[in-house]
Scaffold this motif. Structure first.
Motif, PDB file in Angstrom:
ATOM      1  N   ALA A 150      33.842  27.740  25.721  1.00 33.45           N
ATOM      2  CA  ALA A 150      34.580  28.934  26.109  1.00 33.45           C
ATOM      3  C   ALA A 150      34.667  29.928  24.952  1.00 33.45           C
ATOM      4  O   ALA A 150      34.856  29.538  23.799  1.00 33.45           O
ATOM      5  CB  ALA A 150      35.976  28.550  26.574  1.00 33.45           C
ATOM      6  N   LEU A 151      34.549  31.212  25.295  1.00 34.54           N
ATOM      7  CA  LEU A 151      34.568  32.285  24.297  1.00 34.54           C
ATOM      8  C   LEU A 151      35.487  33.406  24.764  1.00 34.54           C
ATOM      9  O   LEU A 151      35.332  33.922  25.868  1.00 34.54           O
ATOM     10  CB  LEU A 151      33.148  32.823  24.089  1.00 34.54           C
ATOM     11  CG  LEU A 151      32.995  34.037  23.184  1.00 34.54           C
ATOM     12  CD1 LEU A 151      33.462  33.729  21.761  1.00 34.54           C
ATOM     13  CD2 LEU A 151      31.528  34.495  23.175  1.00 34.54           C
ATOM     14  N   ARG A 152      36.428  33.773  23.913  1.00 32.99           N
ATOM     15  CA  ARG A 152      37.337  34.891  24.192  1.00 32.99           C
ATOM     16  C   ARG A 152      36.999  36.047  23.257  1.00 32.99           C
ATOM     17  O   ARG A 152      37.190  35.956  22.052  1.00 32.99           O
ATOM     18  CB  ARG A 152      38.789  34.466  23.971  1.00 32.99           C
ATOM     19  CG  ARG A 152      39.251  33.390  24.939  1.00 32.99           C
ATOM     20  CD  ARG A 152      40.706  33.077  24.764  1.00 32.99           C
ATOM     21  NE  ARG A 152      41.470  34.252  25.188  1.00 32.99           N
ATOM     22  CZ  ARG A 152      42.732  34.463  24.882  1.00 32.99           C
ATOM     23  NH1 ARG A 152      43.395  33.608  24.141  1.00 32.99           N
ATOM     24  NH2 ARG A 152      43.348  35.544  25.313  1.00 32.99           N
ATOM     25  N   LEU A 153      36.474  37.124  23.843  1.00 37.39           N
ATOM     26  CA  LEU A 153      36.194  38.361  23.103  1.00 37.39           C
ATOM     27  C   LEU A 153      36.961  39.524  23.734  1.00 37.39           C
ATOM     28  O   LEU A 153      36.564  40.673  23.616  1.00 37.39           O
ATOM     29  CB  LEU A 153      34.685  38.661  23.130  1.00 37.39           C
ATOM     30  CG  LEU A 153      33.853  37.979  22.066  1.00 37.39           C
ATOM     31  CD1 LEU A 153      32.360  38.147  22.351  1.00 37.39           C
ATOM     32  CD2 LEU A 153      34.187  38.491  20.682  1.00 37.39           C
ATOM     33  N   ASN A 154      38.051  39.201  24.414  1.00 43.49           N
ATOM     34  CA  ASN A 154      38.833  40.225  25.102  1.00 43.49           C
ATOM     35  C   ASN A 154      39.625  41.096  24.117  1.00 43.49           C
ATOM     36  O   ASN A 154      39.839  40.724  22.970  1.00 43.49           O
ATOM     37  CB  ASN A 154      39.783  39.577  26.118  1.00 43.49           C
ATOM     38  CG  ASN A 154      40.674  38.540  25.494  1.00 43.49           C
ATOM     39  OD1 ASN A 154      40.196  37.532  24.973  1.00 43.49           O
ATOM     40  ND2 ASN A 154      41.982  38.769  25.535  1.00 43.49           N
ATOM     41  N   ASN A 155      40.030  42.266  24.602  1.00 41.39           N
ATOM     42  CA  ASN A 155      40.862  43.194  23.838  1.00 41.39           C
ATOM     43  C   ASN A 155      40.235  43.569  22.503  1.00 41.39           C
ATOM     44  O   ASN A 155      40.874  43.515  21.456  1.00 41.39           O
ATOM     45  CB  ASN A 155      42.268  42.626  23.644  1.00 41.39           C
ATOM     46  CG  ASN A 155      42.994  42.481  24.959  1.00 41.39           C
ATOM     47  OD1 ASN A 155      42.813  41.476  25.657  1.00 41.39           O
ATOM     48  ND2 ASN A 155      43.772  43.470  25.341  1.00 41.39           N
ATOM     49  N   ASN A 156      38.964  43.944  22.561  1.00 37.54           N
ATOM     50  CA  ASN A 156      38.252  44.465  21.407  1.00 37.54           C
ATOM     51  C   ASN A 156      37.714  45.845  21.782  1.00 37.54           C
ATOM     52  O   ASN A 156      38.207  46.459  22.730  1.00 37.54           O
ATOM     53  CB  ASN A 156      37.142  43.494  20.978  1.00 37.54           C
ATOM     54  CG  ASN A 156      37.701  42.302  20.223  1.00 37.54           C
ATOM     55  OD1 ASN A 156      38.275  42.444  19.151  1.00 37.54           O
ATOM     56  ND2 ASN A 156      37.547  41.110  20.798  1.00 37.54           N
TER      57      ASN A 156
END
Length: 190
Positions: free
Chosen positions: A52-58
């Motif tokens: 899993a990869l979280r790259l949100n709110n960038n």
């Protein structure tokens, strides 16, 4: 215990790179993932053990170099099954996302995706069960939910809302009324 189940038990939590002001894949490689309640796990070569990869709110505007970044960070990049790219400024759905055949959850809400046809690319993902696209300009398109469900027939949730039998019926009716069958070109007689 199966080999995959044993390997799954070795996996760590999501790799969390949210809220890091990241605007390119090169930036991702300069950042350290956020430490959560569970520590990140790494294999012998230092690569991350996660699906899993979280790259949100960038501040991402494209996914140029995404595949290379995932190869660099993850021990088994092909097993990535959960990607959160919400709240960026992505104008389209990059085809690189369709290379992750195990992808089952994809969050793209709060971006700048403006054409419903972008969703067609995701039909290549056989395991996609959950998709978010609300908060994109396409949400205002007529038939938004029905279009997506007519293209992505395996979805169980769309925009954090369960896909119902009524949704499936509406999507089928919408498809019959709005999608012209492809005409088969016949060879000309000589």
């Amino acid at each position: 215990m199966s080999k995959h189940r044993d390997a799954d038990s070795q996996l760590g939590p999501p790799v969390d790179l949210a809220f890091k002001c990241i605007n390119s894949m090169e930036d991702v490689l300069q950042e350290d993932p956020r430490q959560g309640p569970k520590p990140l796990k790494r294999c012998e070569n230092g690569k991350l053990l996660s699906q899993a990869l979280r790259l949100n709110n960038n501040t991402l505007t494209d996914l140029h170099g995404f595949g290379e970044m995932v190869e660099t960070l993850f021990s088994e990049p092909s097993r990535l099954c959960w990607i959160d790219l919400s709240f960026n400024d992505l104008p389209n759905i990059d085809p690189v996302l369709t290379t992750y055949r195990h992808l089952s959850v994809l969050n793209l809400h709060g971006n700048s995706i403006g054409q419903l046809g972008q969703v067609d690319k995701l039909a290549a993902l056989p395991n996609l069960k959950s998709l978010t696209l609300h908060g994109n300009p396409i949400e205002a398109e007529k038939g938004y939910r029905s279009y997506i469900l007519s293209v992505l027939t395996n979805l169980k949730t769309l925009d954090f809302s369960a896909v119902t039998k009524e949704d499936r019926v509406s999507a089928e009716v919408w498809k019959r009324m709005n999608v012209k069958p492809k005409r088969v070109k016949r060879p000309k007689k000589e």
